[in-house]
Design a protein around this motif. Structure first.
Motif, PDB file in Angstrom:
ATOM      1  N   ASN A 158      77.446  45.463  46.605  1.00 25.35           N
ATOM      2  CA  ASN A 158      77.883  46.158  47.811  1.00 25.35           C
ATOM      3  C   ASN A 158      77.789  47.678  47.670  1.00 25.35           C
ATOM      4  OD1 ASN A 158      78.991  46.713  50.268  1.00 25.35           O
ATOM      5  ND2 ASN A 158      80.986  45.800  49.868  1.00 25.35           N
ATOM      6  N   ALA A 159      77.224  48.335  48.699  1.00 26.07           N
ATOM      7  CA  ALA A 159      77.153  49.802  48.717  1.00 26.07           C
ATOM      8  C   ALA A 159      77.574  50.349  50.074  1.00 26.07           C
ATOM      9  CB  ALA A 159      75.742  50.266  48.380  1.00 26.07           C
ATOM     10  N   MET A 185      89.693  36.861  44.326  1.00 26.60           N
ATOM     11  CA  MET A 185      88.434  36.306  43.841  1.00 26.60           C
ATOM     12  C   MET A 185      88.557  34.806  43.591  1.00 26.60           C
ATOM     13  SD  MET A 185      85.701  38.324  43.070  1.00 26.60           S
ATOM     14  CE  MET A 185      85.092  37.818  41.461  1.00 26.60           C
ATOM     15  N   ILE A 186      89.641  34.392  42.935  1.00 24.80           N
ATOM     16  CA  ILE A 186      89.833  32.976  42.635  1.00 24.80           C
ATOM     17  C   ILE A 186      89.978  32.173  43.929  1.00 24.80           C
ATOM     18  CG2 ILE A 186      91.393  31.321  41.541  1.00 24.80           C
ATOM     19  CD1 ILE A 186      92.020  33.488  39.461  1.00 24.80           C
ATOM     20  N   GLY A 232      94.286  41.076  55.537  1.00 25.55           N
ATOM     21  CA  GLY A 232      93.221  41.776  56.255  1.00 25.55           C
ATOM     22  C   GLY A 232      91.899  41.562  55.560  1.00 25.55           C
ATOM     23  N   ILE A 233      90.827  42.064  56.180  1.00 20.12           N
ATOM     24  CA  ILE A 233      89.501  41.890  55.595  1.00 20.12           C
ATOM     25  C   ILE A 233      88.824  43.251  55.448  1.00 20.12           C
ATOM     26  CG2 ILE A 233      89.216  39.571  56.527  1.00 20.12           C
ATOM     27  CD1 ILE A 233      87.474  40.730  58.715  1.00 20.12           C
ATOM     28  N   SER A 234      87.855  43.306  54.524  1.00 21.55           N
ATOM     29  CA  SER A 234      87.072  44.513  54.301  1.00 21.55           C
ATOM     30  C   SER A 234      85.615  44.095  54.112  1.00 21.55           C
ATOM     31  CB  SER A 234      87.580  45.260  53.064  1.00 21.55           C
ATOM     32  OG  SER A 234      87.502  44.433  51.917  1.00 21.55           O
ATOM     33  N   PRO A 235      84.680  45.033  54.288  1.00 18.08           N
ATOM     34  CA  PRO A 235      83.254  44.680  54.184  1.00 18.08           C
ATOM     35  C   PRO A 235      82.822  44.424  52.746  1.00 18.08           C
ATOM     36  CG  PRO A 235      83.498  47.043  54.561  1.00 18.08           C
ATOM     37  CD  PRO A 235      84.865  46.442  54.663  1.00 18.08           C
ATOM     38  N   ARG A 236      82.886  43.178  52.324  1.00 17.97           N
ATOM     39  CA  ARG A 236      82.477  42.802  50.973  1.00 17.97           C
ATOM     40  C   ARG A 236      80.990  42.467  50.903  1.00 17.97           C
ATOM     41  NH1 ARG A 236      86.104  44.831  47.563  1.00 17.97           N
ATOM     42  NH2 ARG A 236      88.230  44.293  48.173  1.00 17.97           N
ATOM     43  N   VAL A 237      80.392  42.052  52.022  1.00 20.34           N
ATOM     44  CA  VAL A 237      78.963  41.794  52.100  1.00 20.34           C
ATOM     45  C   VAL A 237      78.389  42.752  53.138  1.00 20.34           C
ATOM     46  CG1 VAL A 237      77.166  40.087  52.603  1.00 20.34           C
ATOM     47  CG2 VAL A 237      79.290  39.374  51.479  1.00 20.34           C
ATOM     48  N   SER A 238      77.343  43.468  52.782  1.00 18.06           N
ATOM     49  CA  SER A 238      76.814  44.517  53.655  1.00 18.06           C
ATOM     50  C   SER A 238      76.255  43.929  54.949  1.00 18.06           C
ATOM     51  CB  SER A 238      75.725  45.309  52.940  1.00 18.06           C
ATOM     52  OG  SER A 238      74.601  44.489  52.695  1.00 18.06           O
ATOM     53  N   PRO A 239      76.323  44.681  56.045  1.00 17.01           N
ATOM     54  CA  PRO A 239      75.743  44.203  57.313  1.00 17.01           C
ATOM     55  C   PRO A 239      74.226  44.127  57.219  1.00 17.01           C
ATOM     56  CG  PRO A 239      76.446  46.497  57.504  1.00 17.01           C
ATOM     57  CD  PRO A 239      76.935  46.007  56.164  1.00 17.01           C
ATOM     58  N   MET A 240      73.656  43.138  57.884  1.00 22.23           N
ATOM     59  CA  MET A 240      72.214  42.913  57.860  1.00 22.23           C
ATOM     60  C   MET A 240      71.649  43.024  59.276  1.00 22.23           C
ATOM     61  SD  MET A 240      71.739  42.120  54.596  1.00 22.23           S
ATOM     62  CE  MET A 240      72.680  41.472  53.195  1.00 22.23           C
ATOM     63  N   THR A 241      70.377  43.355  59.370  1.00 19.22           N
ATOM     64  CA  THR A 241      69.693  43.466  60.656  1.00 19.22           C
ATOM     65  C   THR A 241      69.430  42.089  61.225  1.00 19.22           C
ATOM     66  OG1 THR A 241      68.602  45.483  59.874  1.00 19.22           O
ATOM     67  CG2 THR A 241      67.680  44.421  61.832  1.00 19.22           C
ATOM     68  N   GLU A 242      69.683  41.914  62.515  1.00 16.26           N
ATOM     69  CA  GLU A 242      69.397  40.646  63.180  1.00 16.26           C
ATOM     70  C   GLU A 242      67.911  40.566  63.499  1.00 16.26           C
ATOM     71  OE1 GLU A 242      71.416  38.208  63.616  1.00 16.26           O
ATOM     72  OE2 GLU A 242      73.256  39.202  62.949  1.00 16.26           O
ATOM     73  N   VAL A 243      67.381  39.355  63.446  1.00 18.04           N
ATOM     74  CA  VAL A 243      65.942  39.172  63.661  1.00 18.04           C
ATOM     75  C   VAL A 243      65.537  39.597  65.068  1.00 18.04           C
ATOM     76  CG1 VAL A 243      66.227  36.753  64.357  1.00 18.04           C
ATOM     77  CG2 VAL A 243      64.039  37.536  63.413  1.00 18.04           C
ATOM     78  N   ARG A 244      66.437  39.436  66.035  1.00 23.17           N
ATOM     79  CA  ARG A 244      66.099  39.809  67.411  1.00 23.17           C
ATOM     80  C   ARG A 244      65.936  41.311  67.594  1.00 23.17           C
ATOM     81  NH1 ARG A 244      71.503  38.122  67.602  1.00 23.17           N
ATOM     82  NH2 ARG A 244      72.996  39.809  67.971  1.00 23.17           N
ATOM     83  N   ASP A 245      66.451  42.110  66.640  1.00 22.74           N
ATOM     84  CA  ASP A 245      66.355  43.564  66.756  1.00 22.74           C
ATOM     85  C   ASP A 245      65.103  44.125  66.081  1.00 22.74           C
ATOM     86  OD1 ASP A 245      68.816  43.659  68.074  1.00 22.74           O
ATOM     87  OD2 ASP A 245      69.917  43.725  66.177  1.00 22.74           O
ATOM     88  N   VAL A 246      64.485  43.347  65.191  1.00 18.26           N
ATOM     89  CA  VAL A 246      63.372  43.873  64.402  1.00 18.26           C
ATOM     90  C   VAL A 246      62.170  44.181  65.286  1.00 18.26           C
ATOM     91  CG1 VAL A 246      61.743  43.350  62.556  1.00 18.26           C
ATOM     92  CG2 VAL A 246      64.148  42.742  62.306  1.00 18.26           C
ATOM     93  N   ARG A 255      86.160  48.608  49.801  1.00 17.94           N
ATOM     94  CA  ARG A 255      87.267  48.860  48.895  1.00 17.94           C
ATOM     95  C   ARG A 255      86.724  48.993  47.472  1.00 17.94           C
ATOM     96  NH1 ARG A 255      92.051  44.650  50.759  1.00 17.94           N
ATOM     97  NH2 ARG A 255      92.278  45.389  52.910  1.00 17.94           N
ATOM     98  N   PRO A 256      87.313  49.870  46.672  1.00 19.15           N
ATOM     99  CA  PRO A 256      86.751  50.113  45.331  1.00 19.15           C
ATOM    100  C   PRO A 256      86.996  48.989  44.345  1.00 19.15           C
ATOM    101  CG  PRO A 256      88.743  51.394  45.652  1.00 19.15           C
ATOM    102  CD  PRO A 256      88.435  50.759  46.987  1.00 19.15           C
ATOM    103  N   PHE A 257      87.889  48.040  44.647  1.00 15.10           N
ATOM    104  CA  PHE A 257      88.178  46.965  43.693  1.00 15.10           C
ATOM    105  C   PHE A 257      88.505  45.691  44.472  1.00 15.10           C
ATOM    106  CE2 PHE A 257      92.138  49.106  44.697  1.00 15.10           C
ATOM    107  CZ  PHE A 257      93.019  48.076  44.937  1.00 15.10           C
TER     108      PHE A 257
END
Length: 343
Positions: free
Chosen positions: A267-268, A281-282, A213-227, A273-275
């Motif tokens: 990541n915040a 990682m490898i 499975g996957i978890s949010p390791r990189v925070s979501p970013m705002t799309e340029v079309r929404d700015v 996931r805490p770890f």
């Protein structure tokens, strides 16, 4: 609401007489009261307290912290370059989310008299407190989600790579617009949606392979079309938006992640996931190298969104009323098709 039978009504009436009616009233209205509880108006994505702690820790190692200023210093230079296009000398400018001080490195007293550095991390604000700058500096601990400035009190607000950690981005923009004087300007940069897409893809593939499975390791970013929509909804006018892609090469994924942590950009996300397992990682590092790298390095792409918005004022140029034009566009286009070009 379910329909009560006659026996249930008689039972409730007897309880009401025996134990006092307010008690029964509270039981009957429990579900309704629960539904009427106020819900948060903003969906919380980031743990702001954790982000403050991360930024505090990042600034404590002063030498390493200064070595990773390269990205924010470069983007700050580009923000100041946009500020120079405004032929106006400011008394005080607010640097919202200033970090350790990136914009202050590129300004002088010909542009402004004072720069007010505001950040949620007091330790970041104090990292370079003994450095002398060309303009007067004031440092204030400020949360970007709750601004302390009075309405119509600021000439200009700058923000350099900070707003991507704000949960209520629209609310912050509205507060900025209210705090600006009429014809005040807001200039900001933030990471866009394609930032670190290489790292995001590699981490997701590695977690899918190793952990199922996957978890949010990189925070979501705002799309340029929404700015642009956010700026308009916040009440800004004469908006301008453009983007840059900055690519930085690293020896491996581990050096990239170390630099992000030293910048205070790790990541915040609340649901993270805490770890992270060692074999994951490898695996992610190997996938990163295979998909995007070469024999010497791997690239990391940072998409930077720049935005400019002005608080409305009667002195600003307005579009002409419909039908007031004196020249027909049809005649212009027909003239371009039939005209000759002189050598």
């Amino acid at each position: 609401m379910p329909i009560l039978s006659i026996f249930e009504k008689m039972f409730l009436r007897s309880l009401s007489q025996k134990f006092n009616s307010p008690y029964i009233k509270n039981i009957k209205n429990y579900a309704t009261t629960a539904k009427q509880q106020p819900e948060p108006s903003v969906y919380m994505v980031f743990n702001r307290e954790m982000k403050r702690i991360q930024r505090d820790r990042a600034s404590m190692d002063v030498e390493n912290s200064r070595q990773v200023d390269y990205l924010k210093d470069e983007v700050a230079y580009r923000i100041v370059d946009r500020l120079l296009d405004i032929k106006r000398k400011f008394n005080t400018i607010v640097d919202l989310g200033s970090g350790c001080g990136h914009i202050i490195k590129h300004v002088d007293k010909d542009m402004m008299k004072r720069l007010m550095m505001c950040d949620m991390s007091s330790k970041m604000l104090e990292r370079d407190r003994f450095v002398d700058y060309d303009v007067e500096v004031e440092r204030i601990v400020v949360d970007e989600e709750s601004l302390p400035f009075e309405e119509n009190s600021l000439e200009a607000v700058l923000s350099n790579l900070s707003l991507h950690w704000v949960n209520d981005l629209l609310g912050t923009m509205i507060q900025i617009r209210k705090s600006l004087k009429p014809d005040g300007v807001f200039i900001a940069s933030m990471f866009g949606g394609d930032t670190l897409f290489e790292l995001r893809t590699s981490m997701q593939l590695a977690e899918l392979e190793r952990e199922g499975g996957i978890s949010p390791r990189v925070s979501p970013m705002t799309e340029v079309r929404d700015v642009g929509s956010l700026l308009s909804r916040a009440g800004f006018t004469l908006t301008t938006i453009d983007i840059d892609d900055i690519t930085v090469n690293f020896p491996s994924m581990f050096e990239l992640m170390n630099d992000l942590r030293t910048m205070g950009e790790n990541n915040a996300v609340l649901t993270r996931r805490p770890f992270l397992k060692r074999d994951t990682m490898i695996s992610a590092s190997a996938i990163y190298q295979e998909l995007y790298g070469n024999s010497e390095s791997i690239p990391a792409t940072f998409q930077i969104i720049y935005m400019i918005g002005w608080k409305p004022d009667i002195s600003q140029p307005k579009p002409l009323t419909r039908g007031s034009g004196q020249t027909s566009l049809k005649e212009i286009f027909e003239g371009d098709k039939g005209g000759k070009v002189d050598n």
